[in-house]
Design a protein around this motif. Structure first.
Motif, PDB file in Angstrom:
ATOM      1  N   ASP A   1       4.539  15.727   5.006  1.00 19.20           N
ATOM      2  CA  ASP A   1       4.756  17.150   5.287  1.00 19.20           C
ATOM      3  C   ASP A   1       3.758  17.633   6.333  1.00 19.20           C
ATOM      4  O   ASP A   1       2.583  17.266   6.310  1.00 19.20           O
ATOM      5  N   GLY A   2       4.234  18.435   7.249  1.00 19.88           N
ATOM      6  CA  GLY A   2       3.377  19.004   8.275  1.00 19.88           C
ATOM      7  C   GLY A   2       3.272  18.187   9.529  1.00 19.88           C
ATOM      8  O   GLY A   2       2.671  18.633  10.516  1.00 19.88           O
ATOM      9  N   MET A   3       3.819  16.971   9.518  1.00 16.04           N
ATOM     10  CA  MET A   3       3.773  16.126  10.710  1.00 16.04           C
ATOM     11  C   MET A   3       4.957  16.449  11.620  1.00 16.04           C
ATOM     12  O   MET A   3       6.082  16.612  11.140  1.00 16.04           O
ATOM     13  N   PRO A   4       4.735  16.569  12.938  1.00 12.14           N
ATOM     14  CA  PRO A   4       5.846  16.868  13.863  1.00 12.14           C
ATOM     15  C   PRO A   4       6.904  15.767  13.820  1.00 12.14           C
ATOM     16  O   PRO A   4       6.615  14.608  13.542  1.00 12.14           O
ATOM     17  N   GLN A   5       8.137  16.163  14.094  1.00 14.68           N
ATOM     18  CA  GLN A   5       9.229  15.209  14.152  1.00 14.68           C
ATOM     19  C   GLN A   5       9.233  14.501  15.506  1.00 14.68           C
ATOM     20  O   GLN A   5       8.789  15.041  16.513  1.00 14.68           O
ATOM     21  N   LEU A   6       9.732  13.283  15.499  1.00 20.24           N
ATOM     22  CA  LEU A   6       9.785  12.499  16.720  1.00 20.24           C
ATOM     23  C   LEU A   6      11.037  12.820  17.523  1.00 20.24           C
ATOM     24  O   LEU A   6      12.142  12.856  16.971  1.00 20.24           O
ATOM     25  N   PRO A   7      10.889  13.037  18.841  1.00 20.93           N
ATOM     26  CA  PRO A   7      12.082  13.163  19.684  1.00 20.93           C
ATOM     27  C   PRO A   7      12.703  11.784  19.869  1.00 20.93           C
ATOM     28  O   PRO A   7      12.004  10.807  20.125  1.00 20.93           O
ATOM     29  N   GLN A   8      14.011  11.682  19.712  1.00 21.18           N
ATOM     30  CA  GLN A   8      14.669  10.390  19.818  1.00 21.18           C
ATOM     31  C   GLN A   8      15.829  10.456  20.793  1.00 21.18           C
ATOM     32  O   GLN A   8      16.454  11.513  20.965  1.00 21.18           O
ATOM     33  N   GLN A   9      16.107   9.329  21.412  1.00 19.39           N
ATOM     34  CA  GLN A   9      17.251   9.200  22.297  1.00 19.39           C
ATOM     35  C   GLN A   9      17.726   7.751  22.273  1.00 19.39           C
ATOM     36  O   GLN A   9      16.983   6.858  21.857  1.00 19.39           O
ATOM     37  N   PRO A  10      18.967   7.484  22.680  1.00 18.11           N
ATOM     38  CA  PRO A  10      19.480   6.106  22.676  1.00 18.11           C
ATOM     39  C   PRO A  10      18.582   5.191  23.508  1.00 18.11           C
ATOM     40  O   PRO A  10      18.076   5.578  24.563  1.00 18.11           O
ATOM     41  N   VAL A  11      18.402   3.965  23.027  1.00 14.72           N
ATOM     42  CA  VAL A  11      17.525   3.002  23.684  1.00 14.72           C
ATOM     43  C   VAL A  11      18.360   2.044  24.523  1.00 14.72           C
ATOM     44  O   VAL A  11      19.244   1.355  24.004  1.00 14.72           O
ATOM     45  N   GLN A  12      18.090   2.008  25.818  1.00 19.21           N
ATOM     46  CA  GLN A  12      18.769   1.067  26.715  1.00 19.21           C
ATOM     47  C   GLN A  12      18.154  -0.322  26.575  1.00 19.21           C
ATOM     48  O   GLN A  12      16.965  -0.465  26.317  1.00 19.21           O
ATOM     49  N   ASP A  13      18.994  -1.341  26.782  1.00 22.19           N
ATOM     50  CA  ASP A  13      18.535  -2.719  26.649  1.00 22.19           C
ATOM     51  C   ASP A  13      17.908  -3.183  27.968  1.00 22.19           C
ATOM     52  O   ASP A  13      18.470  -3.995  28.703  1.00 22.19           O
TER      53      ASP A  13
ATOM     54  N   THR B   1       2.572  11.027  20.619  1.00 19.68           N
ATOM     55  CA  THR B   1       1.187  10.938  20.149  1.00 19.68           C
ATOM     56  C   THR B   1       0.922  11.934  19.033  1.00 19.68           C
ATOM     57  O   THR B   1       0.273  11.599  18.026  1.00 19.68           O
ATOM     58  N   ARG B   2       1.415  13.158  19.173  1.00 15.42           N
ATOM     59  CA  ARG B   2       1.221  14.167  18.125  1.00 15.42           C
ATOM     60  C   ARG B   2       1.924  13.769  16.829  1.00 15.42           C
ATOM     61  O   ARG B   2       1.431  14.066  15.735  1.00 15.42           O
ATOM     62  N   ALA B   3       3.061  13.110  16.933  1.00 12.72           N
ATOM     63  CA  ALA B   3       3.873  12.818  15.754  1.00 12.72           C
ATOM     64  C   ALA B   3       3.527  11.479  15.103  1.00 12.72           C
ATOM     65  O   ALA B   3       4.063  11.165  14.033  1.00 12.72           O
ATOM     66  N   THR B   4       2.655  10.685  15.713  1.00 17.81           N
ATOM     67  CA  THR B   4       2.338   9.358  15.177  1.00 17.81           C
ATOM     68  C   THR B   4       1.162   9.443  14.209  1.00 17.81           C
ATOM     69  O   THR B   4       0.152  10.088  14.486  1.00 17.81           O
TER      70      THR B   4
ATOM     71  N   ARG C   1       2.050   1.612  15.315  1.00 17.32           N
ATOM     72  CA  ARG C   1       2.978   2.690  15.008  1.00 17.32           C
ATOM     73  C   ARG C   1       3.338   3.489  16.266  1.00 17.32           C
ATOM     74  O   ARG C   1       4.477   3.898  16.468  1.00 17.32           O
ATOM     75  N   TRP C   2       2.335   3.716  17.103  1.00 14.09           N
ATOM     76  CA  TRP C   2       2.578   4.488  18.326  1.00 14.09           C
ATOM     77  C   TRP C   2       3.580   3.782  19.213  1.00 14.09           C
ATOM     78  O   TRP C   2       4.483   4.403  19.769  1.00 14.09           O
ATOM     79  N   PHE C   3       3.434   2.471  19.355  1.00 14.91           N
ATOM     80  CA  PHE C   3       4.375   1.717  20.187  1.00 14.91           C
ATOM     81  C   PHE C   3       5.780   1.726  19.588  1.00 14.91           C
ATOM     82  O   PHE C   3       6.774   1.850  20.308  1.00 14.91           O
ATOM     83  N   GLN C   4       5.872   1.600  18.282  1.00 14.38           N
ATOM     84  CA  GLN C   4       7.181   1.649  17.641  1.00 14.38           C
ATOM     85  C   GLN C   4       7.851   2.994  17.887  1.00 14.38           C
ATOM     86  O   GLN C   4       9.042   3.064  18.221  1.00 14.38           O
ATOM     87  N   ASN C   5       7.097   4.066  17.713  1.00 14.48           N
ATOM     88  CA  ASN C   5       7.656   5.395  17.935  1.00 14.48           C
ATOM     89  C   ASN C   5       8.018   5.615  19.404  1.00 14.48           C
ATOM     90  O   ASN C   5       9.044   6.236  19.713  1.00 14.48           O
ATOM     91  N   LEU C   6       7.179   5.119  20.307  1.00 17.99           N
ATOM     92  CA  LEU C   6       7.437   5.315  21.727  1.00 17.99           C
ATOM     93  C   LEU C   6       8.744   4.653  22.136  1.00 17.99           C
ATOM     94  O   LEU C   6       9.516   5.198  22.937  1.00 17.99           O
ATOM     95  N   ARG C   7       9.022   3.487  21.586  1.00 15.59           N
ATOM     96  CA  ARG C   7      10.263   2.791  21.946  1.00 15.59           C
ATOM     97  C   ARG C   7      11.486   3.545  21.450  1.00 15.59           C
ATOM     98  O   ARG C   7      12.563   3.443  22.047  1.00 15.59           O
TER      99      ARG C   7
END
Length: 514
Positions: free
Chosen positions: A117-129, A237-240, A191-197
């Motif tokens: 609770d209180g953690m920002p949500q991650l922005p997501q978009q489709p991942v290109q190969d 970074t804020r959401a990780t 975790r940061w790298f996972q979220n960034l991808r």
């Protein structure tokens, strides 16, 4: 009159200046077919210049090559050629294949799938190969493919004096949180790298290095292939965060006395009752719906982002900056060996006192201090004496991975990059009519007809009296190879007369005389 032997400190100084290992590992190699035995001095291979300047500098140059080759690729790397599987012992284990969290391996635990609770949500978009960066059009038909250089830091633990890194009020500095953050910083980066991808829109590849700030908190410089919007990097970074759903480690249970190993378990030294097992302790956390993570690691507010073009001066400068402190331990990064600052040394001691006693992994011996048996316990565990280097004073929590590299960065392992460098030398020697050494001429995996190793390698202890002789022999061999390579380059360039077709392992008459 015989020439007096050189003193050890002189030999060490000259060897360091010449780029020769001062901690050689000596092996006797016996050929089981011919019965011949030879003695070989191998480099120690350390990455810390406090132990061996030559080997540390060589390791840094190899990392510079690895970083440079993968940063601005315009084609997809051939990842399938990477034959070395990642292991926990390697500091270049790809973070994208490392375990993201211990609780992710526990099928019954569900807390790790729910954001706090209180953690920002991650922005997501489709991942290109794809792993290469996008191409942008400029004026006059020009195109460019920028990449990124990012620096991430941890939050504040208390005010410090600018330029010194020493707390203004040590009694208010949060050393415990600083210690836990340092111990688990590499996993936060995973975790940061996972979220960034998930948010960047493609399979981001990275090469990054963990180093210490002046205050001794770890921070991270990372080269990212491809352009990513600054807003996305800052939002990720804020959401990780990294949440440790572990048993309590706030209040020590055993300080003056230590649990004893008996009948396959650690037991209370007074009552003889076994301590809760690791699985039992985790089950208690799971059953408590009001439980909170034992610790949560997040990044600080400061996120430095810079766009970099391949082949530019900024790119070369960034690579040197990224690898600048890879040869130094955490405490050696800023400490002055010749003129130590007592306040800074006291700051290191206070931080180390926390790191020494806090658990680093589920298997850490320090769990006994807090009344819980470690995961997979065995006899001989003593709180405050965990085998992990992370608890050492010179590492201050960062005893493992200092370099994080994704599998698709360059498509090569460090061994393959090293082989590339050797291949360049061999090509020059061959072009000059000199037969290069066979790098695998005494390989331990060469087998005879009976299926056993042909070459048997046995360690030869180096005594203090033999050390100087072994190092000086290594310096002579180093000089011979360097002179041979320089002459080969001159021959290829047409500025030196041709030579006989000599093998690279044949000594000249002057070497024999020496």
């Amino acid at each position: 009159m015989a020439t007096p032997p050189l003193r050890d400190h002189v030999v060490r100084l000259v060897a360091s200046l010449e780029g020769v290992c001062v901690r050689p590992v000596v092996r006797r190699v016996t050929d089981r077919v011919t019965g011949e035995s030879v003695v070989r001095a191998l480099d120690c291979g350390t990455t810390l210049e406090s132990k061996c300047h030559a080997c540390a500098a060589k390791a840094r140059r190899l990392r510079i090559t690895q970083c440079t080759e993968g940063w601005h690729l315009t084609r997809e790397p051939e990842v399938g050629k990477m034959t070395e599987p990642p292991t926990e012992d390697r500091d270049d284990v790809p973070s994208d294949v490392a375990d993201a969290d211990d609780d992710a391996t526990q099928a019954r635990r569900v807390r790790s799938t729910r954001r706090l609770d209180g953690m920002p949500q991650l922005p997501q978009q489709p991942v290109q190969d794809r792993t290469v960066g996008a191409v942008f059009a400029a004026g006059e038909g020009k195109e460019y493919r920028p990449s990124m250089f990012v620096t991430l830091t941890l939050g504040s633990y208390g005010r410090v004096y600018p330029g010194r890194g020493v707390p203004v009020r040590p009694e208010r500095y949060d050393y415990r949180r600083a210690a836990l953050d340092a111990l688990h910083f590499p996993r936060l980066m995973d975790r940061w790298f996972q979220n960034l991808r998930r948010c960047a829109g493609y399979r981001v590849q990275y090469f990054g290095a963990i180093e210490a700030q002046k205050r001794l908190a770890p921070h991270f410089h990372v080269a990212l292939r491809g352009a990513i919007p600054r807003a996305t990097l800052k939002a990720v970074t804020r959401a990780t965060y990294l949440a440790l759903w572990w048993p309590q480690m706030d209040t020590p249970v055993y300080v003056e006395r230590t649990p004893v190993w008996d009948d396959g378990a650690y037991r209370d030294p007074d009552t003889g009752y076994p301590l809760p097992s690791w699985d039992q302790a985790l089950a208690d956390v799971d059953d408590d719906q009001a439980a909170q993570p034992a610790h949560v690691v997040t990044f600080g507010r400061q996120v430095d982002v810079k766009g970099i073009l391949g082949g530019s001066k900024d790119s070369a400068r960034a690579v040197r900056y990224l690898t600048k402190y890879l040869t130094k331990s955490i405490t050696d990064t800023y400490a002055d060996e010749d003129d130590p600052d007592p306040a800074y040394e006291a700051h290191i001691d206070r931080l180390h006192d926390q790191i020494r006693w806090l658990p680093c992994t589920p298997e850490c011996a320090n769990w006994l201090r807090y009344g819980t048996q470690p995961n997979n316990p065995g006899p001989g565990l003593v709180p405050g004496h965990c085998a992990s280097k992370a608890h050492d004073r010179e590492h201050l929590g960062l005893g493992g991975r200092r370099v994080l590299v994704s599998r698709g960065w360059s498509g090569k392992t460090l061994s393959q990059h090293k082989a590339d460098r050797r291949a360049v030398v061999e090509q020059v020697l061959s072009a000059a009519g000199i037969q290069p050494d066979d790098a695998n001429r005494m390989a331990a995996d060469t087998l005879t007809e009976d299926g056993k190793p042909r070459f048997v390698w046995v360690e030869v202890p180096v005594t203090q009296g033999d050390w100087a002789r072994v190092v000086m022999d290594s310096m002579r061999e180093h000089d011979r190879r360097r002179d041979q390579y320089e002459r080969a380059k001159a021959i290829v360039a047409g500025t030196d007369p041709p030579v006989d077709n000599l093998s690279a392992n044949q000594h000249s008459s002057s070497d024999d005389a020496a």
